[in-house]
Design an enzyme around this catalytic site. Structure first.
Site, PDB file in Angstrom:
ATOM      1  CE1 TYR A  55     -31.042  38.311 -40.458  1.00 48.55           C
ATOM      2  CE2 TYR A  55     -28.840  39.257 -40.627  1.00 48.55           C
ATOM      3  CZ  TYR A  55     -29.910  38.840 -39.860  1.00 48.55           C
ATOM      4  OH  TYR A  55     -29.850  38.961 -38.497  1.00 48.55           O
ATOM      5  CG  HIS A  56     -27.441  42.679 -42.636  1.00 46.18           C
ATOM      6  ND1 HIS A  56     -26.569  41.889 -43.337  1.00 46.18           N
ATOM      7  CD2 HIS A  56     -27.125  42.532 -41.336  1.00 46.18           C
ATOM      8  CE1 HIS A  56     -25.739  41.292 -42.471  1.00 46.18           C
ATOM      9  NE2 HIS A  56     -26.056  41.663 -41.264  1.00 46.18           N
ATOM     10  CB  SER A  91     -26.844  40.746 -46.774  1.00 49.34           C
ATOM     11  OG  SER A  91     -27.568  40.642 -45.551  1.00 49.34           O
ATOM     12  CE  LYS A 121     -33.073  40.007 -38.160  1.00 49.05           C
ATOM     13  NZ  LYS A 121     -33.884  39.424 -37.104  1.00 49.05           N
ATOM     14  CB  THR A 158     -28.648  42.357 -37.116  1.00 50.71           C
ATOM     15  OG1 THR A 158     -27.274  42.527 -37.450  1.00 50.71           O
ATOM     16  CG2 THR A 158     -29.474  42.901 -38.260  1.00 50.71           C
TER      17      THR A 158
HETATM   18  N1  LIG Z   1     -26.951  34.067 -34.516  1.00 45.62           N
HETATM   19  C1  LIG Z   1     -26.456  35.293 -34.535  1.00 45.62           C
HETATM   20  O1  LIG Z   1     -25.229  35.495 -34.510  1.00 45.62           O
HETATM   21  C2  LIG Z   1     -27.378  36.484 -34.568  1.00 45.62           C
HETATM   22  C3  LIG Z   1     -26.819  37.775 -34.544  1.00 45.62           C
HETATM   23  C4  LIG Z   1     -27.659  38.887 -34.582  1.00 45.62           C
HETATM   24  C5  LIG Z   1     -29.030  38.711 -34.633  1.00 45.62           C
HETATM   25  N2  LIG Z   1     -29.559  37.452 -34.649  1.00 45.62           N
HETATM   26  C6  LIG Z   1     -31.013  37.332 -34.744  1.00 45.62           C
HETATM   27  O2  LIG Z   1     -31.520  36.466 -33.744  1.00 45.62           O
HETATM   28  C7  LIG Z   1     -32.627  35.716 -34.259  1.00 45.62           C
HETATM   29  C8  LIG Z   1     -32.381  34.249 -34.033  1.00 45.62           C
HETATM   30  O3  LIG Z   1     -31.165  33.864 -34.676  1.00 45.62           O
HETATM   31  P1  LIG Z   1     -30.614  32.392 -34.576  1.00 45.62           P
HETATM   32  O4  LIG Z   1     -29.159  32.438 -34.769  1.00 45.62           O
HETATM   33  O5  LIG Z   1     -31.188  31.739 -33.387  1.00 45.62           O
HETATM   34  O6  LIG Z   1     -31.270  31.760 -35.892  1.00 45.62           O
HETATM   35  P2  LIG Z   1     -31.841  30.301 -36.159  1.00 45.62           P
HETATM   36  O7  LIG Z   1     -32.022  30.161 -37.618  1.00 45.62           O
HETATM   37  O8  LIG Z   1     -30.990  29.297 -35.445  1.00 45.62           O
HETATM   38  O9  LIG Z   1     -33.260  30.344 -35.427  1.00 45.62           O
HETATM   39  C9  LIG Z   1     -34.403  30.944 -35.976  1.00 45.62           C
HETATM   40  C10 LIG Z   1     -35.586  30.068 -35.606  1.00 45.62           C
HETATM   41  O10 LIG Z   1     -36.769  30.669 -36.137  1.00 45.62           O
HETATM   42  C11 LIG Z   1     -37.554  29.682 -36.781  1.00 45.62           C
HETATM   43  N3  LIG Z   1     -38.329  30.374 -37.828  1.00 45.62           N
HETATM   44  C12 LIG Z   1     -37.869  31.020 -38.925  1.00 45.62           C
HETATM   45  N4  LIG Z   1     -38.892  31.504 -39.641  1.00 45.62           N
HETATM   46  C13 LIG Z   1     -40.033  31.177 -38.977  1.00 45.62           C
HETATM   47  C14 LIG Z   1     -41.419  31.377 -39.236  1.00 45.62           C
HETATM   48  N5  LIG Z   1     -41.845  32.012 -40.332  1.00 45.62           N
HETATM   49  N6  LIG Z   1     -42.319  30.903 -38.339  1.00 45.62           N
HETATM   50  C15 LIG Z   1     -41.907  30.236 -37.227  1.00 45.62           C
HETATM   51  N7  LIG Z   1     -40.621  29.988 -36.947  1.00 45.62           N
HETATM   52  C16 LIG Z   1     -39.689  30.453 -37.817  1.00 45.62           C
HETATM   53  C17 LIG Z   1     -36.534  28.679 -37.315  1.00 45.62           C
HETATM   54  O11 LIG Z   1     -37.096  27.388 -37.540  1.00 45.62           O
HETATM   55  C18 LIG Z   1     -35.482  28.671 -36.205  1.00 45.62           C
HETATM   56  O12 LIG Z   1     -35.749  27.695 -35.229  1.00 45.62           O
HETATM   57  C19 LIG Z   1     -32.749  36.065 -35.736  1.00 45.62           C
HETATM   58  O13 LIG Z   1     -33.791  36.965 -35.951  1.00 45.62           O
HETATM   59  C20 LIG Z   1     -31.421  36.705 -36.054  1.00 45.62           C
HETATM   60  O14 LIG Z   1     -31.542  37.653 -37.078  1.00 45.62           O
HETATM   61  C21 LIG Z   1     -28.770  36.327 -34.614  1.00 45.62           C
END
Ligand SMILES: NC(=O)c1ccc[n+]([C@@H]2O[C@H](COP(=O)([O-])OP(=O)(O)OC[C@H]3O[C@@H](n4cnc5c(N)ncnc54)[C@H](O)[C@@H]3O)[C@@H](O)[C@H]2O)c1
Length: 398
Positions: free
Chosen positions: A190-191, A188, A194, A145
């Site tokens: 969460y951050h 946070s 990362k 992130t």
């Molecule tokens: N959505 C955003 O705006 C955004 C921005 C910056 C970074 N990201 C990063 O991108 C990635 C995906 O984000 P997203 O929005 O698709 O989130 P999301 O929650 O929709 O998807 C994450 C997926 O990972 C799976 N998951 C979580 N823990 C797991 C585990 N231990 N084993 C197997 N599967 C697992 C969940 O079931 C889910 O399907 C994340 O790492 C997030 O930090 C997202």
């Protein structure tokens, strides 16, 4: 190429998986479906109705003809199965989305803080340890992130792509320059996970020469891509609730249902953004340009533009006629910040940024209007507070 998409059932992972399959890669989605379970725990659903993973895969094969496989596995808890999967499948690349990704959810209770740390840090570490133990030569593309750099003042400096060149003064008055990982400033729990991921990558890259690309992604907006639009069963999720909804998509859905736009604090917070279509494209570009053997972790800033939250609200209000509400900020963060970001790596690889034009904003509003009757308005306010002071402000509305 055989690619594992860890977290391929999620908001960013699903459109990425179908794009890679469509491009001819052999895709294996690995997901423990925890995101769907969290929806159940929070009593909320994606605004768009999403099919089960099995229905999604059936629909995809019917629509595109290129099947994807699915493995139900928890990468944070099922180390032996993960290791066995790597040994038997020997993927050439792994895209790692599988983390708990909501900052508000990570700050909700001590249980969600602990879950976020256990899940994200263990998941990433299990993956790295399993790669070493299996001996598989694989390129990891991780979704990190922009928040690792922090949203404090950067005093007008441009945020580089992961590494900062510093001058180190010596006792004899001389100086040397060195490239270091950009200092982290998580906002946070969460951050924070990362930023810990970054150190895990640094170490395993140094010690075991694992090839890694870490994508410091901005806030993703939009919902579908041209591929997920092809069949209703392929529709991507749309989070709007106070824990998982992200700012721009929330504003757009709030405008669609006639709910005042929820600006927290002054709205002076500046954040980086990227459209879901560009997110998908960036992952593909990163996979096509892996680091060479022995190269240090590649870090790309995966964002296309920065905006102040108040400006976004005004833009959405001007487009839709929505009212803007100023609410107490649940986050413990700078009232306002600057954010100037270097994103040359992807531009040089050919990314053509999708910017926040009115057409795409309207497209999201249309999606939200179509599913407005699925919205539970009571789930819109952000109630997860960073500290007891913020919790009190939310309670009293002060
Ligand atoms: N959505 C955003 O705006 C955004 C921005 C910056 C970074 N990201 C990063 O991108 C990635 C995906 O984000 P997203 O929005 O698709 O989130 P999301 O929650 O929709 O998807 C994450 C997926 O990972 C799976 N998951 C979580 N823990 C797991 C585990 N231990 N084993 C197997 N599967 C697992 C969940 O079931 C889910 O399907 C994340 O790492 C997030 O930090 C997202």
């Amino acid at each position: 190429m055989k690619v594992f998409v860890l977290g391929g059932d999620g908001f960013c992972g699903w459109p990425c998986a179908v794009n890679l399959a469509h491009s001819g890669h052999d895709v294996v989605i690995v997901d423990n479906l925890s995101r769907r379970k969290i929806d159940i725990d929070l009593g909320v659903e994606s605004l768009t109705p999403i099919a089960t993973i099995q229905e999604r895969l059936r629909a995809w094969e019917q629509v595109d003809g290129r099947a994807m496989r699915f493995v139900h596995l928890d990468i944070a808890r099922e180390y032996e199965r993960l290791l066995e999967l790597l040994r038997s499948e020997r993927p050439e690349a792994i895209v790692h989305f599988a983390e708990q990704r909501a900052a508000p959810y990570s700050m909700k209770t001590s249980a969600t803080k602990r879950y976020t740390v256990d899940n994200n840090v263990n998941g990433t570490h299990n993956l790295l340890a399993a790669i070493v133990e299996s001996g598989v030569d694989v390129h990891i593309v991780h979704l990190g992130t922009m928040g690792v750099y922090g949203y404090g003042s950067h005093r007008g400096a441009t945020i580089p792509e992961g590494y900062l060149t510093v001058e180190v003064p010596q006792p004899d008055g001389s100086r040397f320059t060195e490239q270091i990982l950009h200092p982290t400033n998580p906002g946070s729990v969460y951050h924070m996970t990362k930023t810990l991921d970054q150190l895990l990558f640094f170490y395993y890259n140094k010690n075991d020469s694992i090839r890694i690309t870490d994508l410091h992604q901005g806030i993703v907006w939009g919902t579908n891509t041209s591929l997920t639009e092809k069949d209703p069963r392929l529709t991507n999720r749309f989070d709007y609730d106070g824990d998982y909804g992200t700012v721009l998509n929330r504003f757009l859905m709030q405008a669609a249902i006639g709910y005042p736009l929820t600006v927290h604090g002054t709205g002076g917070q500046t954040r980086a953004f990227i459209h879901i279509r560009d997110s998908v494209r960036c992952v593909q570009l990163a996979l096509e340009h892996p680091p060479t053997q022995g190269e240090k972790v590649k870090i790309f800033n995966q964002m296309t533009e920065s905006h102040r939250v108040a400006d976004l609200a005004e833009k959405v209000a001007a487009l839709t006629g929505a009212r803007v509400d100023r609410l107490p900020n649940p986050r413990n963060e700078a009232i306002e910040n600057d954010l100037i970001v270097d994103n040359r790596c992807f531009l040089e690889l050919g990314l053509q940024p999708t910017t926040l034009d009115d057409g795409l904003l309207t497209e999201v509003v249309d999606v939200a209007r179509r599913w407005a009757d699925r919205c539970d308005r009571s789930k819109i306010p952000c109630r997860s507070a960073w500290t007891s002071r913020q919790a009190e402000a939310i309670r009293t509305g002060a």
